[in-house]
Design a protein around this motif. Structure first.
Motif, PDB file in Angstrom:
ATOM      1  N   GLY A   1       0.819  -1.204   0.000  1.00 25.13           N
ATOM      2  CA  GLY A   1       0.000   0.000   0.000  1.00 25.13           C
ATOM      3  C   GLY A   1       0.852   1.253   0.000  1.00 25.13           C
ATOM      4  O   GLY A   1       1.964   1.266  -0.504  1.00 25.13           O
ATOM      5  N   SER A   2       0.311   2.308   0.613  1.00 29.80           N
ATOM      6  CA  SER A   2       0.992   3.612   0.609  1.00 29.80           C
ATOM      7  C   SER A   2       1.447   3.968   2.014  1.00 29.80           C
ATOM      8  O   SER A   2       0.723   3.762   2.982  1.00 29.80           O
ATOM      9  CB  SER A   2       0.050   4.696   0.078  1.00 29.80           C
ATOM     10  OG  SER A   2      -0.314   4.417  -1.256  1.00 29.80           O
ATOM     11  N   ARG A   3       2.649   4.508   2.114  1.00 32.64           N
ATOM     12  CA  ARG A   3       3.183   4.941   3.401  1.00 32.64           C
ATOM     13  C   ARG A   3       3.696   6.369   3.269  1.00 32.64           C
ATOM     14  O   ARG A   3       4.347   6.715   2.282  1.00 32.64           O
ATOM     15  CB  ARG A   3       4.304   4.016   3.862  1.00 32.64           C
ATOM     16  CG  ARG A   3       5.404   3.827   2.835  1.00 32.64           C
ATOM     17  CD  ARG A   3       6.416   2.772   3.276  1.00 32.64           C
ATOM     18  NE  ARG A   3       7.322   2.457   2.182  1.00 32.64           N
ATOM     19  CZ  ARG A   3       8.437   3.119   1.910  1.00 32.64           C
ATOM     20  NH1 ARG A   3       8.780   4.138   2.671  1.00 32.64           N
ATOM     21  NH2 ARG A   3       9.206   2.767   0.899  1.00 32.64           N
ATOM     22  N   PRO A   4       3.390   7.227   4.249  1.00 32.26           N
ATOM     23  CA  PRO A   4       3.898   8.604   4.184  1.00 32.26           C
ATOM     24  C   PRO A   4       5.399   8.622   4.436  1.00 32.26           C
ATOM     25  O   PRO A   4       5.930   7.805   5.204  1.00 32.26           O
ATOM     26  CB  PRO A   4       3.132   9.313   5.304  1.00 32.26           C
ATOM     27  CG  PRO A   4       2.772   8.229   6.254  1.00 32.26           C
ATOM     28  CD  PRO A   4       2.558   6.997   5.433  1.00 32.26           C
ATOM     29  N   ILE A   5       6.095   9.537   3.800  1.00 32.57           N
ATOM     30  CA  ILE A   5       7.523   9.699   4.025  1.00 32.57           C
ATOM     31  C   ILE A   5       7.814  11.158   4.355  1.00 32.57           C
ATOM     32  O   ILE A   5       7.000  12.041   4.102  1.00 32.57           O
ATOM     33  CB  ILE A   5       8.358   9.238   2.815  1.00 32.57           C
ATOM     34  CG1 ILE A   5       8.037  10.093   1.584  1.00 32.57           C
ATOM     35  CG2 ILE A   5       8.147   7.769   2.541  1.00 32.57           C
ATOM     36  CD1 ILE A   5       8.951   9.805   0.396  1.00 32.57           C
ATOM     37  N   HIS A   6       8.983  11.379   4.915  1.00 38.11           N
ATOM     38  CA  HIS A   6       9.357  12.710   5.383  1.00 38.11           C
ATOM     39  C   HIS A   6       9.749  13.613   4.222  1.00 38.11           C
ATOM     40  O   HIS A   6      10.542  13.235   3.358  1.00 38.11           O
ATOM     41  CB  HIS A   6      10.522  12.594   6.361  1.00 38.11           C
ATOM     42  CG  HIS A   6      11.064  13.906   6.832  1.00 38.11           C
ATOM     43  ND1 HIS A   6      10.283  14.865   7.449  1.00 38.11           N
ATOM     44  CD2 HIS A   6      12.319  14.441   6.760  1.00 38.11           C
ATOM     45  CE1 HIS A   6      11.020  15.916   7.744  1.00 38.11           C
ATOM     46  NE2 HIS A   6      12.254  15.695   7.336  1.00 38.11           N
ATOM     47  N   LEU A   7       9.173  14.820   4.219  1.00 40.87           N
ATOM     48  CA  LEU A   7       9.543  15.873   3.276  1.00 40.87           C
ATOM     49  C   LEU A   7      10.061  17.051   4.088  1.00 40.87           C
ATOM     50  O   LEU A   7       9.294  17.663   4.839  1.00 40.87           O
ATOM     51  CB  LEU A   7       8.337  16.294   2.431  1.00 40.87           C
ATOM     52  CG  LEU A   7       8.616  17.337   1.335  1.00 40.87           C
ATOM     53  CD1 LEU A   7       9.564  16.767   0.285  1.00 40.87           C
ATOM     54  CD2 LEU A   7       7.315  17.788   0.675  1.00 40.87           C
ATOM     55  N   PRO A   8      11.352  17.366   3.995  1.00 39.31           N
ATOM     56  CA  PRO A   8      11.914  18.419   4.840  1.00 39.31           C
ATOM     57  C   PRO A   8      11.122  19.724   4.768  1.00 39.31           C
ATOM     58  O   PRO A   8      10.714  20.162   3.694  1.00 39.31           O
ATOM     59  CB  PRO A   8      13.334  18.597   4.269  1.00 39.31           C
ATOM     60  CG  PRO A   8      13.666  17.258   3.673  1.00 39.31           C
ATOM     61  CD  PRO A   8      12.363  16.746   3.114  1.00 39.31           C
ATOM     62  N   ASN A   9      10.879  20.310   5.944  1.00 40.72           N
ATOM     63  CA  ASN A   9      10.198  21.596   6.131  1.00 40.72           C
ATOM     64  C   ASN A   9       8.689  21.529   5.931  1.00 40.72           C
ATOM     65  O   ASN A   9       8.012  22.557   6.065  1.00 40.72           O
ATOM     66  CB  ASN A   9      10.767  22.673   5.201  1.00 40.72           C
ATOM     67  CG  ASN A   9      12.246  22.905   5.400  1.00 40.72           C
ATOM     68  OD1 ASN A   9      12.732  22.924   6.520  1.00 40.72           O
ATOM     69  ND2 ASN A   9      12.976  23.063   4.302  1.00 40.72           N
ATOM     70  N   PHE A  10       8.150  20.344   5.639  1.00 46.62           N
ATOM     71  CA  PHE A  10       6.705  20.248   5.407  1.00 46.62           C
ATOM     72  C   PHE A  10       6.002  19.282   6.361  1.00 46.62           C
ATOM     73  O   PHE A  10       4.777  19.231   6.362  1.00 46.62           O
ATOM     74  CB  PHE A  10       6.425  19.825   3.965  1.00 46.62           C
ATOM     75  CG  PHE A  10       6.553  20.943   2.972  1.00 46.62           C
ATOM     76  CD1 PHE A  10       5.458  21.735   2.653  1.00 46.62           C
ATOM     77  CD2 PHE A  10       7.768  21.220   2.373  1.00 46.62           C
ATOM     78  CE1 PHE A  10       5.574  22.768   1.749  1.00 46.62           C
ATOM     79  CE2 PHE A  10       7.896  22.256   1.472  1.00 46.62           C
ATOM     80  CZ  PHE A  10       6.798  23.034   1.152  1.00 46.62           C
TER      81      PHE A  10
END
Length: 613
Positions: free
Chosen positions: A212-221
């Motif tokens: 499925g889908s997993r969130p990942i880190h986006l710097p500053n957001f």
């Protein structure tokens, strides 16, 4: 003069006012070879190990904000700012370069009539934006606009202070005053948008096959913890433990084929795994149905006010549950057709229907959740239990069901080159920051190696959304970036080959082909533009090593060959040389594991090629 032009250009840095259809996100890919590539809209293709530089077009964002809420205080202010910006940028982008070129030509040719005419035309073009700024400010005389009146007053003061200056200096003065006014408007707009509760969010997910889908880190957001870095080697030829196991299974399968103890059918293990994928959804449907029934038996005023929404959710749940039960039963049963093509077509139709019903259910859950939260103070214990169960089920439907759809898509739509990812169920989590426009970063960087474990065909999904207070997020743009191994690399593939053996070494009129386990080391590279190349054709060229036994004495003989692989390495052809027997041979082969078909081999060890990749 040229110094003046450059100084003027540097003052104009607000960005041009865009058309509404322009993309908000500007994405640039930088690959491991150091090359840069602009990433277009739609489903784009990027290298699996690249770094993405992501910028937000602020002018385009303002246009979307203005269009999203007619009649708000910010609407007119945004319109004024964008109009002034467009005048300023028109001069910087369309007028500066021609004027510099005309000046160079005039100096080089010594003021010829042609050079003079070109220079005069360039001056007129350059001054056009300044005249537009003057006209913009002059409209305050008739319209009574206090912001334009302020600009007009600033222009009068600046021009009086520069009386007697050259025309170039006057044009630059007008532009400088216009730019200062634009920055003032931007500050006022930030304050108005803050009062209106306007904020933006950007979230990123990786959709991984089977997970499925997993969130990942986006710097500053966001505040998600960074994923573990996973570097994918470009030039690796060692077999993995999984491939070693596949090679042993290929050896057993070759023996079974040679001894005619082989039959091909859709593997029951594959069907069972497909059916089990729906188990968590089924459990959620049962639990939520019980809570809804209990809630609807209530007679208090709060229950009566929510009855219509609860009954609509109950009906949607019954329909969804019946469909999923039918789908699970379908994949547990033997297939109704022996044709792989027919099976794929039928499964694609199931995918479309499952996706549609899932979206409908999530939307209905959201409607009831909003109604329950609005009446939270009046809910009894049954209502609170329903609220908790509904929240959990919505999460299950947007994660577990998303995994089901992605797993089925990766298995059954691979041969059709499907690229689109189901993004409607992806929600911006609490860890995604709500940013006011003045806090919005100009750019951020996403290194795909920091996205954790990933594979070819996985998709990076970026969602940019607008919020007003506590209202639901309004999606402004969704971008899908399919990850492929675009740069040239090596891949090792395990398979079976059917080698044409010499007639004097076991070949006969009934069978001239010997089945042997093999593996290939292939040079490959994907396309940034062609889904057919990446998902269907997938060509590779390289070396093939096999364990032959032309004289059938039970002793393996090394076969070395040049091979061409196509269709996800399912089809391989080539020419080789039996090192031990000093004989050449033609061959064709298949890669393992097979993408759809399962195999059984009598009483021999089960082959895992029928399981889902």
């Amino acid at each position: 003069m040229r110094a003046l032009l450059r100084a003027w250009a540097l003052t104009v840095s607000l960005g041009a006012a865009p058309a509404l259809a322009q993309t908000l996100l500007r994405i640039e890919e930088r690959d491991l070879d150091g090359a840069s590539h602009a990433v277009g809209p739609g489903v784009a293709i990027v290298d699996i190990s690249s770094t993405l530089n992501i910028g937000v077009d602020r002018a385009a964002l303002l246009e979307r904000i203005r269009a999203s809420a007619p009649g708000t205080s910010s609407q007119e202010l945004i319109q004024d700012l964008l109009q002034l910006q467009s005048f300023l940028n028109e001069g910087a982008e369309a007028g500066l370069k021609p004027l510099e070129d005309a000046l160079s030509e005039w100096a080089r040719e010594g003021g010829t009539p042609a050079a003079n005419a070109k220079l005069q035309g360039a001056y007129r073009q350059w001054g056009k934006s300044s005249l537009q700024v003057m006209e913009y400010a002059h409209r305050s005389l008739s319209g009574g606009d206090p912001r334009r009146a302020r600009l007009r007053e600033s222009l009068n003061v600046a021009l009086e202070r520069n009386a007697g200056a050259s025309i170039e200096q006057l044009y630059a003065t007008i532009t400088q005053v216009g730019t200062q006014e634009a920055w003032r408007l931007r500050g006022e707009l930030d304050e108005v948008l803050r009062q209106e509760g306007v904020s933006v969010q950007m979230g990123v997910w990786v959709t991984t096959r089977g997970e499925g889908s997993r969130p990942i880190h986006l710097p500053n957001f966001d505040t998600y913890a960074p994923q573990g870095r996973v570097d994918i080697e470009r030039f690796k030829i060692l077999l993995t433990e999984e491939q070693k196991a596949q090679l042993r299974q290929a050896d057993q399968l070759a023996r079974d084929i040679q001894s005619r103890r082989f039959s091909g059918a859709l593997g029951p293990e594959a069907r069972e795994r497909l059916a089990q994928l729906f188990s968590s959804t089924r459990a959620c449907v049962i639990a939520l149905r019980e809570q809804l029934d209990a809630f609807l038996r209530g007679t208090d005023p709060t229950t009566q006010r929510l009855r219509a929404a609860a009954e609509a959710t109950r009906a949607q749940l019954e329909s969804y549950g019946a469909f999923m039960d039918g789908l699970a039963a379908k994949y547990r049963a033997p297939p109704s057709t022996s044709s792989s093509a027919d099976f794929l077509i039928g499964t694609n139709e199931d995918l479309d229907e499952a996706a549609r019903r899932t979206r409908q259910s999530v939307e209905q859950f959201s409607v009831l959740l909003t109604a329950l939260n609005a009446q939270a103070a009046g809910l009894d214990e049954g209502g609170k239990r329903l609220l908790k169960q509904l929240t959990e089920c919505r999460q299950t439907f947007t994660t577990d069901v998303g995994a089901v759809l992605q797993t089925l898509t990766s298995v059954f739509q691979t041969l059709a080159g499907a690229q689109s990812t189901h993004t409607a169920a992806l929600e911006l989590g609490a860890q995604v920051l709500r940013l006011a426009l003045e806090d919005l970063p100009e750019r951020t960087t996403l290194d795909l190696a920091d996205a954790g474990r990933r594979a070819e065909g996985d998709t990076v999904v970026l969602k940019f959304a607008l919020r007003r207070g506590e209202r639901p997020a309004q999606e402004l743009e969704v971008r899908q970036l399919q990850m492929q191994r675009v740069l040239v690399h090596l891949e090792t593939v395990v398979g079976l080959i059917f080698a044409q053996q010499p007639r004097d070494m076991g070949g006969s009129s009934t069978s001239r082909f010997q089945v042997a386990p093999a593996y290939s080391v292939l040079f490959k590279g994907a396309s940034r533009t062609s889904g057919f190349w990446n998902n269907v054709l997938t060509p590779g060229i390289g070396a093939n090593l096999s364990a032959l036994d032309f004289d059938k004495d039970g002793t393996p003989e090394l076969g070395a060959a040049v091979t061409l692989a196509l269709f996800r390495d399912f089809v391989q052809v080539g020419y080789g040389y039996n090192v031990f027997r000093d004989r050449g041979y033609l061959f064709f082969g298949v890669g393992l594991p097979l993408p759809v078909l399962g195999f059984s081999a009598g009483s021999s060890r089960a082959l895992s090629a029928g399981s889902l990749p």
